[in-house]
Design a protein around this motif. Structure first.
Motif, PDB file in Angstrom:
ATOM      1  N   TYR A   1       0.838  -1.201   0.000  1.00  0.00           N
ATOM      2  CA  TYR A   1       0.000   0.000   0.000  1.00  0.00           C
ATOM      3  C   TYR A   1       0.872   1.249   0.000  1.00  0.00           C
ATOM      4  CZ  TYR A   1      -3.466   3.372   1.724  1.00  0.00           C
ATOM      5  OH  TYR A   1      -4.299   4.463   1.871  1.00  0.00           O
ATOM      6  N   GLN A   2       1.834   1.307   0.897  1.00  0.00           N
ATOM      7  CA  GLN A   2       2.661   2.503   1.020  1.00  0.00           C
ATOM      8  C   GLN A   2       3.547   2.727  -0.203  1.00  0.00           C
ATOM      9  OE1 GLN A   2       4.398   1.806   4.993  1.00  0.00           O
ATOM     10  NE2 GLN A   2       3.398   3.712   5.550  1.00  0.00           N
ATOM     11  N   VAL A   3       4.091   1.682  -0.763  1.00  0.00           N
ATOM     12  CA  VAL A   3       4.943   1.830  -1.945  1.00  0.00           C
ATOM     13  C   VAL A   3       4.114   2.327  -3.133  1.00  0.00           C
ATOM     14  CG1 VAL A   3       6.356   0.553  -3.607  1.00  0.00           C
ATOM     15  CG2 VAL A   3       6.683   0.189  -1.153  1.00  0.00           C
ATOM     16  N   VAL A   4       2.928   1.765  -3.317  1.00  0.00           N
ATOM     17  CA  VAL A   4       2.052   2.230  -4.408  1.00  0.00           C
ATOM     18  C   VAL A   4       1.666   3.684  -4.166  1.00  0.00           C
ATOM     19  CG1 VAL A   4      -0.245   1.955  -5.438  1.00  0.00           C
ATOM     20  CG2 VAL A   4       1.193  -0.046  -5.038  1.00  0.00           C
ATOM     21  N   TYR A   5       1.347   4.024  -2.928  1.00  0.00           N
ATOM     22  CA  TYR A   5       0.980   5.399  -2.581  1.00  0.00           C
ATOM     23  C   TYR A   5       2.116   6.360  -2.926  1.00  0.00           C
ATOM     24  CZ  TYR A   5      -1.093   9.192   0.159  1.00  0.00           C
ATOM     25  OH  TYR A   5      -1.660  10.376   0.558  1.00  0.00           O
ATOM     26  N   GLY A   6       3.335   6.015  -2.521  1.00  0.00           N
ATOM     27  CA  GLY A   6       4.484   6.877  -2.784  1.00  0.00           C
ATOM     28  C   GLY A   6       4.757   7.047  -4.270  1.00  0.00           C
ATOM     29  N   CYS A   7       4.729   5.950  -5.007  1.00  0.00           N
ATOM     30  CA  CYS A   7       4.987   6.025  -6.454  1.00  0.00           C
ATOM     31  C   CYS A   7       3.894   6.821  -7.165  1.00  0.00           C
ATOM     32  CB  CYS A   7       5.094   4.625  -7.041  1.00  0.00           C
ATOM     33  SG  CYS A   7       6.572   3.741  -6.489  1.00  0.00           S
ATOM     34  N   ALA A   8       2.653   6.600  -6.781  1.00  0.00           N
ATOM     35  CA  ALA A   8       1.541   7.335  -7.393  1.00  0.00           C
ATOM     36  C   ALA A   8       1.645   8.822  -7.079  1.00  0.00           C
ATOM     37  CB  ALA A   8       0.207   6.772  -6.912  1.00  0.00           C
ATOM     38  N   ALA A   9       2.052   9.162  -5.865  1.00  0.00           N
ATOM     39  CA  ALA A   9       2.216  10.572  -5.496  1.00  0.00           C
ATOM     40  C   ALA A   9       3.264  11.236  -6.383  1.00  0.00           C
ATOM     41  CB  ALA A   9       2.600  10.694  -4.020  1.00  0.00           C
TER      42      ALA A   9
END
Length: 139
Positions: free
Chosen positions: A33-41
């Protein structure tokens, strides 16, 4: 301690260890979740900063809406969250919001379309998710 009480205590301890292991394994979803969130940001910041207006804003906000909706559904389907999850998640979101504003506001005013501002800015905005994912994976 009687033999029966010792067996009960041993069984309770074994069950606690089993549950702890289950929670630890089941909470690994938050790393993703956090890795996807960071990359999407990072992608959102790049779209808003480097694509011409109003297309960059429309694409960035549209993409962000899809990512947040997808992550919300993904997180709602998870069965476990580790202890302290709420505080940890809120801290990540607050850090991201502050960094996002610190990159987006000056960038939109003084650096529209300047790659030297937006690429490092996208990396900075991705850090709360990426660092959070790394730290969560180490738990």
């Amino acid at each position: 301690m009687s033999e029966c009480a010792a067996k009960d205590a041993a069984a309770a301890l074994a069950r606690a260890q089993e549950l702890s292991s289950t929670v630890r394994a089941g909470a690994k979803w938050y790393v993703r979740y956090q890795v996807v969130y960071g990359c999407a940001a990072a992608v959102v910041v790049l779209a808003i900063g480097l694509l011409s207006r109003p297309y960059g804003v429309a694409i960035g906000v549209g993409f962000w809406g899809l990512v947040v909706a997808g992550l919300s559904v993904y997180s709602a389907r998870q069965r476990v969250a580790r202890r302290g999850f709420g505080r940890w998640h809120a801290s990540m979101i607050i850090a991201w919001g502050l960094l996002y504003a610190a990159v987006l506001v000056p960038g939109s005013i003084w650096f529209p379309g300047v790659v030297a501002w937006w690429v490092p800015g996208a990396v900075v905005v991705a850090l709360p998710g990426l660092i959070g994912g790394y730290l969560e994976a180490r738990r």
